[in-house]
Design an enzyme around this catalytic site. Structure first.
Site, short mmCIF file in Angstrom:
data_model
loop_
_atom_site.label_atom_id
_atom_site.label_comp_id
_atom_site.label_asym_id
_atom_site.label_seq_id
_atom_site.Cartn_x
_atom_site.Cartn_y
_atom_site.Cartn_z
N GLU A 107 0.94 -1.06 0.02
CA GLU A 107 0.07 0.17 0.06
C GLU A 107 0.69 1.19 0.08
OE1 GLU A 107 -3.58 -0.47 2.45
OE2 GLU A 107 -3.19 1.63 3.16
N ASP A 109 0.21 5.36 0.70
CA ASP A 109 -0.85 6.34 1.34
C ASP A 109 -0.50 7.62 1.39
OD1 ASP A 109 -2.45 3.86 1.79
OD2 ASP A 109 -1.76 3.96 4.12
N GLU A 111 -2.78 10.49 3.38
CA GLU A 111 -4.11 10.41 4.35
C GLU A 111 -4.04 12.00 4.78
OE1 GLU A 111 -5.28 6.52 6.53
OE2 GLU A 111 -3.27 7.10 6.96
#
Length: 294
Positions: A107, A109, A111
């Site tokens: 993953e 990311d 955020e």
């Protein structure tokens, strides 16, 4: 405040004058939402504008919402223009990330952690490999991300993962398999984005809760650029490996100008870096030196 503004302005001018020096990613191609993406949940909390070239995600005390790419990709350049939730966004998270499909997932990311009115957004990045993350970095942005659209991008190839904000590198994660560090290289990923409530952790470690009287919370999107090696979920390699622009030598590392830009972000805006957290990591993680994080 004035000196900070002058520094930011001078830095911007320097970037424009020196842009030709950098092996910047190719210009993103803005396409309608439906070309590359589809909704995944709470379809009624997504609204479409301008023929689908712009969308808005809504979060209320009933649900958030999200979408995902139609294809899976093994390496490439992916970007999204996002305007974050304005006003009191404490407790909300706007996420833009790539993720593989199995339990030991990879993953990448972005955020965006909301905050109380007048406080800055926090941008958290993380990389999961083999299902394990714990590689968080957090920065403040040098602009208000609620006032206008800004482009958030990932460049991912066999050599490095680069997180970019308006084409400025804010983080690099190099392939350090030779140091015993896992790197995402053989699991195709889909691209996801969502707006959701995370007031158990997102703002001041969960101390600031979502104020539902301010709902609905709205994040706006456009751009929807994908330039990747499309693969089935079972594919273990990209059949065009070495032939795409993001595979070429100039994208195997940042150049000197990009490293300077990254250092500017680190020195001015970084508020947390797992590489320097001796409580969690008494021994410096081996990739940190290669990533120039220490």
């Amino acid at each position: 405040m004035a000196s900070h503004y002058i520094w930011t302005l001078c830095f911007g001018l320097l970037m424009m004058l020196s842009g030709a020096m950098a092996a910047a990613p190719k210009k993103a191609v803005d396409v309608p939402f439906g070309r590359n993406y589809m909704p995944t949940w709470a379809f009624d909390h997504i609204k479409y504008y301008n023929g689908g070239s712009e969308i808005q995600l809504f979060l209320d005390n009933y649900t958030g919402t999200g979408f995902q790419s139609k294809g899976s990709y093994l390496f490439g350049h992916f970007s999204m223009n996002i305007k974050m939730v304005a006003g009191d966004s404490a407790g909300t998270v706007t996420a833009f990330y790539l993720s593989s499909q199995n339990s030991e997932h990879d993953e990448i990311d972005f955020e965006f952690l909301g905050n109380r009115t007048g406080q800055p957004y926090i941008l958290q990045t993380n990389v999961y490999t083999g299902g394990k993350g714990d590689k968080e970095q957090r920065i403040y942005l040098w602009f208000d991300p609620t006032k206008d659209y800004h482009r958030y991008s990932v460049l991912w190839n066999l050599y490095q993962i680069v997180f970019l904000v308006d084409d400025i590198p804010i983080r690099v994660f190099k392939n350090s398999k030779d140091l015993g560090v896992k790197f995402p290289f053989n699991q195709p990923m889909k691209i996801y984005s969502s707006l959701w409530n995370a007031d158990d952790w997102a703002t001041r470690g969960g101390l600031e809760k979502t104020d539902w009287s301010k709902a609905p919370f709205v994040a706006s999107y456009k751009g929807f650029h994908i330039d990747g090696c499309e693969a089935s979920v079972q594919a273990k390699f990209c059949d065009t490996q070495g032939k795409r622009w993001w595979d070429q030598k100039e994208f195997q590392d940042l150049d000197s100008f990009q490293w300077r830009r990254l250092r500017w972000v680190r020195n001015k805006y970084t508020i947390y870096n797992y590489c320097t957290d001796r409580t969690r990591y008494p021994t410096v993680p081996p990739e940190c030196k290669r990533d120039r994080d220490i």
